[in-house]
Design a protein around this motif. Sequence first.
Motif, PDB file in Angstrom:
ATOM      1  N   TYR A 142     -13.096   3.813 -16.088  1.00  0.00           N
ATOM      2  CA  TYR A 142     -12.111   2.728 -16.227  1.00  0.00           C
ATOM      3  C   TYR A 142     -10.858   3.054 -15.426  1.00  0.00           C
ATOM      4  O   TYR A 142      -9.923   3.677 -15.935  1.00  0.00           O
ATOM      5  N   LYS A 143     -10.858   2.666 -14.155  1.00  0.00           N
ATOM      6  CA  LYS A 143      -9.754   3.037 -13.253  1.00  0.00           C
ATOM      7  C   LYS A 143      -9.213   1.815 -12.530  1.00  0.00           C
ATOM      8  O   LYS A 143     -10.000   1.015 -12.007  1.00  0.00           O
ATOM      9  N   PHE A 144      -7.885   1.760 -12.446  1.00  0.00           N
ATOM     10  CA  PHE A 144      -7.241   0.640 -11.753  1.00  0.00           C
ATOM     11  C   PHE A 144      -6.160   1.194 -10.855  1.00  0.00           C
ATOM     12  O   PHE A 144      -5.490   2.184 -11.200  1.00  0.00           O
ATOM     13  N   TYR A 145      -5.986   0.549  -9.701  1.00  0.00           N
ATOM     14  CA  TYR A 145      -4.897   0.911  -8.808  1.00  0.00           C
ATOM     15  C   TYR A 145      -4.034  -0.339  -8.668  1.00  0.00           C
ATOM     16  O   TYR A 145      -4.461  -1.361  -8.133  1.00  0.00           O
ATOM     17  N   ILE A 146      -2.819  -0.243  -9.248  1.00  0.00           N
ATOM     18  CA  ILE A 146      -1.930  -1.406  -9.321  1.00  0.00           C
ATOM     19  C   ILE A 146      -0.854  -1.245  -8.247  1.00  0.00           C
ATOM     20  O   ILE A 146      -0.105  -0.252  -8.265  1.00  0.00           O
ATOM     21  N   THR A 147      -0.766  -2.205  -7.364  1.00  0.00           N
ATOM     22  CA  THR A 147       0.232  -2.075  -6.308  1.00  0.00           C
ATOM     23  C   THR A 147       0.932  -3.412  -6.056  1.00  0.00           C
ATOM     24  O   THR A 147       0.606  -4.426  -6.676  1.00  0.00           O
ATOM     25  N   ALA A 148       1.946  -3.386  -5.198  1.00  0.00           N
ATOM     26  CA  ALA A 148       2.650  -4.595  -4.736  1.00  0.00           C
ATOM     27  C   ALA A 148       3.395  -4.151  -3.480  1.00  0.00           C
ATOM     28  O   ALA A 148       3.639  -2.949  -3.304  1.00  0.00           O
TER      29      ALA A 148
END
Length: 222
Positions: A142-148
Amino acid sequence: MNFINGIALDGPAGAGKSTIAKIIAKRLGLPYLDTGAMYRAMALCALSEGVSLTDAESVDELLRRTDIQVAYLADGQHVLVNGADVTGRLREEEIGKGASLISKLRCVRDKLAGMQRDIAHETHAVLDGREIGTFVIPETPYKFYITATPEERAMRRIRQLEEKGEKSDYESILGDILARDYQDSHRDYAPLKQAEDAVLIDTTHLSIEEAVETVLKALEER
Ligand code: DC
């Protein structure tokens, strides 16, 4: 659902990770671990003891005589350093910069990542940080890479400061964001980077609720 080994949300400063992670944790009934707060606490401790944030030997010695604990109170996560609650000072700008510096040291990362790994394995918490999916709990699916974009993150920071009635300067905030991104992603040991199996979520044009829904849907599909 059983999120054995924890849920990892990584990404650069100001991308919305902690807001998203807190909501996800609440919706799933899991604890939330703000791992940055632990690096910030260690930076504060070094600064108040007059220990250089870049001197590996002195920081290592400091680590060996420092007890860091994470506690959950009614208002959320608190960090205790040698029994003293330092939570109130951790969001200061200088402490964030100090955390980015001290987190480059292998001794700091090994100690704090070890604690984070134990918490994730014991409680299946939602962790947000820089290298949770690549280094702290790489075994979790369960991995997420959150960017902006840096520009959007700078604008969000400006809005936050304005809400608090504080003055802000776009160019200097953007400069700080770019410098922090560079430092976090170019350190030798466990740098900020997207895990190969992480779900990428770009929040530049997403509301928090849309980002939360994207994470929850991806978790259901895993
Ligand atoms: O997420 P934050 O702004 O509280 O983090 C402050 C600094 O701590 C960040 O610039 C780099 C370091 N950090 C880290 O190296 N690994 C983490 N898991 C969390 C933070």
